[in-house]
Design a protein around this motif. Sequence first.
Motif, short mmCIF file in Angstrom:
data_model
loop_
_atom_site.label_atom_id
_atom_site.label_comp_id
_atom_site.label_asym_id
_atom_site.label_seq_id
_atom_site.Cartn_x
_atom_site.Cartn_y
_atom_site.Cartn_z
N GLU A 1 39.26 43.54 50.35
CA GLU A 1 39.64 44.91 50.02
C GLU A 1 40.68 44.94 48.89
O GLU A 1 40.61 45.77 47.99
CB GLU A 1 40.19 45.61 51.27
N GLN A 2 41.63 44.03 48.93
CA GLN A 2 42.70 44.01 47.93
C GLN A 2 42.19 43.67 46.53
O GLN A 2 42.77 44.12 45.55
CB GLN A 2 43.78 43.01 48.34
N ILE A 3 41.13 42.88 46.42
CA ILE A 3 40.66 42.45 45.10
C ILE A 3 39.47 43.27 44.60
O ILE A 3 38.95 43.01 43.53
CB ILE A 3 40.29 40.95 45.10
N LYS A 4 39.08 44.28 45.34
CA LYS A 4 37.87 45.04 45.05
C LYS A 4 37.76 45.50 43.60
O LYS A 4 36.73 45.34 42.97
CB LYS A 4 37.79 46.24 46.00
N SER A 5 38.78 46.06 43.02
CA SER A 5 38.72 46.61 41.66
C SER A 5 39.42 45.70 40.65
O SER A 5 39.98 46.18 39.66
CB SER A 5 39.37 47.99 41.64
N THR A 6 39.39 44.41 40.88
CA THR A 6 40.04 43.46 39.97
C THR A 6 39.01 42.44 39.48
O THR A 6 37.85 42.47 39.87
CB THR A 6 41.17 42.70 40.68
N GLU A 7 39.47 41.55 38.64
CA GLU A 7 38.61 40.46 38.16
C GLU A 7 38.87 39.18 38.94
O GLU A 7 38.45 38.10 38.54
CB GLU A 7 38.87 40.24 36.67
N VAL A 8 39.53 39.29 40.08
CA VAL A 8 39.86 38.15 40.92
C VAL A 8 38.64 37.73 41.72
O VAL A 8 37.87 38.57 42.20
CB VAL A 8 41.02 38.49 41.87
N GLU A 9 38.44 36.42 41.86
CA GLU A 9 37.33 35.89 42.65
C GLU A 9 37.90 35.27 43.93
O GLU A 9 38.84 34.49 43.88
CB GLU A 9 36.59 34.82 41.85
N LEU A 10 37.35 35.64 45.05
CA LEU A 10 37.76 35.08 46.33
C LEU A 10 36.89 33.88 46.63
O LEU A 10 35.66 33.99 46.68
CB LEU A 10 37.65 36.12 47.45
N ILE A 11 37.51 32.73 46.82
CA ILE A 11 36.78 31.50 47.07
C ILE A 11 37.07 31.04 48.49
O ILE A 11 38.22 31.00 48.91
CB ILE A 11 37.20 30.40 46.08
N THR A 12 36.03 30.69 49.22
CA THR A 12 36.17 30.17 50.57
C THR A 12 35.90 28.67 50.54
O THR A 12 34.85 28.24 50.06
CB THR A 12 35.19 30.86 51.53
N LEU A 13 36.84 27.90 51.03
CA LEU A 13 36.68 26.45 51.07
C LEU A 13 35.82 26.06 52.26
O LEU A 13 35.81 26.73 53.29
CB LEU A 13 38.04 25.77 51.19
N SER A 14 35.10 24.95 52.11
CA SER A 14 34.27 24.49 53.22
C SER A 14 35.16 24.21 54.43
O SER A 14 36.26 23.70 54.31
CB SER A 14 33.50 23.23 52.83
N GLY A 15 34.70 24.57 55.57
CA GLY A 15 35.49 24.40 56.79
C GLY A 15 36.47 25.54 57.01
O GLY A 15 37.11 25.62 58.03
N GLY A 16 36.64 26.41 55.99
CA GLY A 16 37.50 27.57 56.12
C GLY A 16 38.99 27.28 56.09
O GLY A 16 39.79 28.13 56.41
N HIS A 17 39.37 26.08 55.68
CA HIS A 17 40.80 25.77 55.65
C HIS A 17 41.10 24.80 54.52
O HIS A 17 40.20 24.25 53.90
CB HIS A 17 41.28 25.22 56.98
N MET A 18 42.37 24.59 54.25
CA MET A 18 42.79 23.75 53.15
C MET A 18 43.43 22.46 53.64
O MET A 18 44.25 21.87 52.95
CB MET A 18 43.79 24.52 52.28
#
Length: 52
Positions: A17-34
């Motif tokens: 929701e926060q990045i909806k109107s931006t040029e930001v890309e949301l990336i999900t890492l495998s396993g869902g964690h870092m």
Amino acid sequence: MPMWSTRFYLNYEENLEQIKSTEVELITLSGGHMSSIESQAETVLADFFKRI
């Protein structure tokens, strides 16, 4: 055990929701964690502090 905490929990839907109107890309890492990135960072920092 690390001297600091690098664990942050983010709400995926809220981030979308926060990045909806931006040029930001949301990336999900495998396993869902870092954990692999955190482990590498902790090792590098621990080695650094051993040298000083």
